[in-house]
Design an enzyme around this catalytic site. Structure first.
Site, PDB file in Angstrom:
ATOM      1  N   ALA A  31      11.834  15.158   6.389  1.00  0.00           N
ATOM      2  CA  ALA A  31      10.739  15.093   5.421  1.00  0.00           C
ATOM      3  C   ALA A  31       9.658  16.140   5.707  1.00  0.00           C
ATOM      4  O   ALA A  31       8.629  16.174   5.048  1.00  0.00           O
ATOM      5  CB  ALA A  31      10.123  13.698   5.420  1.00  0.00           C
ATOM      6  N   GLU A  39       0.033  27.677   6.523  1.00  0.00           N
ATOM      7  CA  GLU A  39       1.495  27.470   6.567  1.00  0.00           C
ATOM      8  C   GLU A  39       2.199  28.805   6.746  1.00  0.00           C
ATOM      9  O   GLU A  39       1.839  29.794   6.097  1.00  0.00           O
ATOM     10  CB  GLU A  39       1.912  26.797   5.257  1.00  0.00           C
ATOM     11  N   HIS A  40       3.193  28.802   7.631  1.00  0.00           N
ATOM     12  CA  HIS A  40       3.944  30.008   8.011  1.00  0.00           C
ATOM     13  C   HIS A  40       3.028  31.062   8.646  1.00  0.00           C
ATOM     14  O   HIS A  40       3.284  32.260   8.552  1.00  0.00           O
ATOM     15  CB  HIS A  40       4.709  30.596   6.815  1.00  0.00           C
ATOM     16  N   TYR A  52      14.223  30.197   6.770  1.00  0.00           N
ATOM     17  CA  TYR A  52      13.040  30.231   7.654  1.00  0.00           C
ATOM     18  C   TYR A  52      13.132  31.433   8.587  1.00  0.00           C
ATOM     19  O   TYR A  52      12.189  32.211   8.727  1.00  0.00           O
ATOM     20  CB  TYR A  52      12.980  28.923   8.454  1.00  0.00           C
ATOM     21  N   ASP A  81       4.033  22.594  15.574  1.00  0.00           N
ATOM     22  CA  ASP A  81       4.480  21.194  15.535  1.00  0.00           C
ATOM     23  C   ASP A  81       4.373  20.545  16.907  1.00  0.00           C
ATOM     24  O   ASP A  81       3.920  19.406  17.048  1.00  0.00           O
ATOM     25  CB  ASP A  81       5.932  21.111  15.047  1.00  0.00           C
ATOM     26  N   LEU A 124       7.931  16.380   8.542  1.00  0.00           N
ATOM     27  CA  LEU A 124       6.842  15.817   9.348  1.00  0.00           C
ATOM     28  C   LEU A 124       7.078  16.053  10.833  1.00  0.00           C
ATOM     29  O   LEU A 124       6.485  15.410  11.686  1.00  0.00           O
ATOM     30  CB  LEU A 124       6.697  14.313   9.064  1.00  0.00           C
ATOM     31  N   SER A 173      11.625  16.345  14.772  1.00  0.00           N
ATOM     32  CA  SER A 173      12.327  16.968  15.903  1.00  0.00           C
ATOM     33  C   SER A 173      11.335  17.359  17.005  1.00  0.00           C
ATOM     34  O   SER A 173      11.580  17.097  18.179  1.00  0.00           O
ATOM     35  CB  SER A 173      13.156  18.163  15.442  1.00  0.00           C
TER      36      SER A 173
HETATM   37  C1  GLA Z   1       7.984  24.476  10.352  1.00  0.00           C
HETATM   38  C2  GLA Z   1       7.919  25.108  11.730  1.00  0.00           C
HETATM   39  C3  GLA Z   1       6.489  25.444  12.134  1.00  0.00           C
HETATM   40  C4  GLA Z   1       5.770  26.225  11.048  1.00  0.00           C
HETATM   41  C5  GLA Z   1       5.983  25.587   9.673  1.00  0.00           C
HETATM   42  C6  GLA Z   1       5.438  26.438   8.568  1.00  0.00           C
HETATM   43  O1  GLA Z   1       7.360  23.227  10.373  1.00  0.00           O
HETATM   44  O2  GLA Z   1       8.502  24.254  12.684  1.00  0.00           O
HETATM   45  O3  GLA Z   1       6.452  26.119  13.368  1.00  0.00           O
HETATM   46  O4  GLA Z   1       6.186  27.551  11.058  1.00  0.00           O
HETATM   47  O5  GLA Z   1       7.350  25.322   9.407  1.00  0.00           O
HETATM   48  O6  GLA Z   1       4.081  26.576   8.694  1.00  0.00           O
END
Ligand code: GLA
Length: 394
Positions: free
Chosen positions: A124, A36-37, A223, A173, A126, A129
Site C-alpha cells: 500500500a 517525493e522521490h 523506480y 522509509d 506505507l 518492508s
Molecule cells: C519509496 C522509496 C523511498 C522514496 C519514495 C519516493 O517509498 O522506498 O526511498 O524514494 O519511494 O519518495
C-alpha cells in the site's frame, strides 16, 4: 492476533520449542506529507511514523540457523547464516537481507528464531518492508549487543532493501520508521541526515489514506529507472560544473543549460525533483506558520508533478486526487511513496471523512473495478523495544 508485547511472546512460545522469553520490538510504517522521490537525490523529505507497525519477537540460538515464522502467511522459513541469498518468497527477504548486511559490514551475529507479525497493509506504499527491516535490525542490535546507532541502522536497512528486495530506494522509509515521534513530522535532509521535528497540528483535520488496492510491488524496475535518469541528468551538469554531486545541488537554470537539449525526458524528470525540493522547503514554512491550506495546495502541485513530469502515478491514483479537488473539506491530496499504486494521502476535515469516503467508494469502484480502502492514521513514535530479553532460568 492482538499486537502487543505479551501476545507476541505468547505466540512465540506456542510456535517454537524455545525456553527463552523473546525480546519484542515494534517498528512503524510511514506517511510522507511532501518531498517525493527526493530522498535518493540527496534532497529533503517530510515524513512521519504512523500507528501501523511491524512486530518481531526474537531469541538467540546456539547454532547458526535462522528460523522464521510469518503470522500473516502462516509460513515458516529456515536457513543458515552462512548461506544467505534472496528467496522467491518475498517476506523472508527483509529479515535475511538485514542479517546479510550486518555480516557484510563485518559485524558478527549468531543464529536466531524470529516471529513476524504486524498490521501495515502490504503493497500500500506505507513502507511495510522498511518496518520489517528496522524491527529486525533493532532487535538483533539488542540481542547481540551490537551498539549500532539508529542512523547506522537506517543505512544498513536501506542496503538490505537494495540487495535483497532489488529496490534502489532512498533512506526516508527506514529513517522514519526508526526516528518517528508522536505528533511530529520529520524534516530530514537525506544528504547529511540532519533532521528536525516539526509539530503536526492539523487543527480539526486528519490524515486520511485512500488505498487504490493496486499493489505497487511490480514498480521496482520503473523506480530504478527514475533513479538512473536523475543520475544521468546530474552527470551532464557535472561535466560542466564538477562541484555538483546530486540533484540537490542543481537549479532550474543549470538544467536548462546542460540537460534540456540533450534529452527532454531526462530534463523533465530532473526538473520535477528540483521543484519538489523547493516546494518542501516552503511547505515547512507553512507548517511552522500553521497554514495548512497553503501546505495542502503544495500537495496538489506535487501530485501534478509526479503524474505529469515524473510519470509515476497511474489512473487509479489520479482518479482519487481529481475526485477530491475542489472539495472544501479536503485541503490537500496527492499520491504518496514510489507510485504506480498504493495510497493517496489527504488532509481532510475530521467530521467530513465518513461522508467523503462513502461517496468516493462507489465512484472509485465503478471507474476502476477495484475496491477502495480507507485508513485514518495518527502520527506515532518510531521503533521501540516493547519487551526486554529475559535471561533463561535453569
Ligand atoms: C519509496 C522509496 C523511498 C522514496 C519514495 C519516493 O517509498 O522506498 O526511498 O524514494 O519511494 O519518495
Amino acid at each position: 492476533m492482538k499486537l502487543n508485547a505479551d501476545s507476541m511472546a505468547e505466540r512465540f512460545t506456542g510456535l517454537f520449542d524455545d525456553p527463552a522469553e523473546p525480546l519484542v520490538v515494534r517498528s512503524p510504517g510511514r506517511v510522507n506529507l511532501i518531498g517525493e522521490h527526493t530522498d535518493y537525490n540527496e534532497g529533503f523529505v517530510l515524513p512521519a511514523a504512523i500507528d501501523k507497525a511491524a512486530w518481531v519477537a526474537v531469541t538467540r540460538r546456539t547454532d547458526n540457523r535462522i528460523l522464521l515464522f510469518a503470522e500473516d502467511y502462516h509460513a515458516r522459513y529456515d536457513t543458515a547464516l552462512t548461506t544467505l541469498t534472496p528467496t522467491d518468497i518475498h517476506w523472508p527477504n527483509y529479515i535475511l537481507g538485514v542479517a546479510d548486511q550486518l555480516q557484510k559490514s563485518g559485524i558478527t551475529i549468531g543464529g536466531f528464531t524470529l516471529l513476524l507479525a504486524g498490521d501495515i497493509p502490504i503493497g500500500a506504499g506505507l513502507s511495510s518492508s522498511a518496518a520489517v527491516e528496522c524491527a529486525t535490525l533493532f532487535a538483533l542490535n539488542e540481542l547481540f549487543e551490537l551498539h549500532l546507532s539508529k542512523a547506522e541502522m537506517a543505512h544498513i536497512a536501506q542496503k538490505a532493501e537494495h540487495d535483497f528486495a532489488g529496490v534502489k530506494c532512498g533512506v526516508m522509509d527506514m529513517f522514519t520508521s526508526l526516528f518517528g515521534k508522536k505528533d511530529q513530522v520529520i524534516n530530514l535532509d537525506c544528504r547529511s541526515l540532519f533532521y528536525e521535528y516539526l509539530p503536526l497540528d492539523l487543527k480539526g483535520y486528519k490524515l486520511l489514506l485512500l488505498d487504490t488496492n493496486l499493489n505497487h510491488r511490480l514498480s521496482s524496475s520503473a523506480y530504478n529507472t527514475r533513479r538512473q535518469q536523475c543520475e544521468q541528468g546530474v552527470a551532464w551538469v557535472r561535466e560542466n560544473l564538477p562541484a555538483v554531486a546530486a540533484l540537490r545541488d542543481i537549479t532550474g537554470d543549470m538544467l536548462e543549460k546542460f540537460v534540456k537539449d540533450r534529452d527532454p525526458l531526462i530534463y523533465q524528470r530532473c526538473r520535477y525533483v528540483v521543484e519538489e525540493n523547493h516546494r518542501l522547503l516552503q511547505a515547512c514554512r507553512d507548517l511552522r506558520n500553521g497554514d495548512i491550506r497553503s501546505l495542502g495546495k503544495k500537495m496538489f502541485e506535487t501530485h501534478e508533478g509526479l503524474s505529469k513530469q515524473y510519470e509515476v502515478s497511474c489512473p487509479e491514483l489520479d482518479f482519487l486526487v481529481e475526485a477530491v479537488k475542489g472539495n472544501e473539506d479536503v485541503v490537500g491530496a496527492r499520491m504518496m511513496g514510489g507510485g504506480f499504486g498504493g495510497c493517496t494521502i489527504n488532509i481532510v476535515k475530521e467530521e467530513a471523512i465518513e461522508k467523503l469516503v462513502d461517496s468516493l467508494r462507489p465512484a472509485y469502484e465503478i471507474a476502476t473495478g477495484l475496491p477502495l480502502t480507507d485508513y485514518v492514521v495518527s502520527v506515532e513514535n518510531g521503533t521501540e523495544l516493547m519487551k526486554k530479553r529475559e535471561p533463561v532460568h535453569a
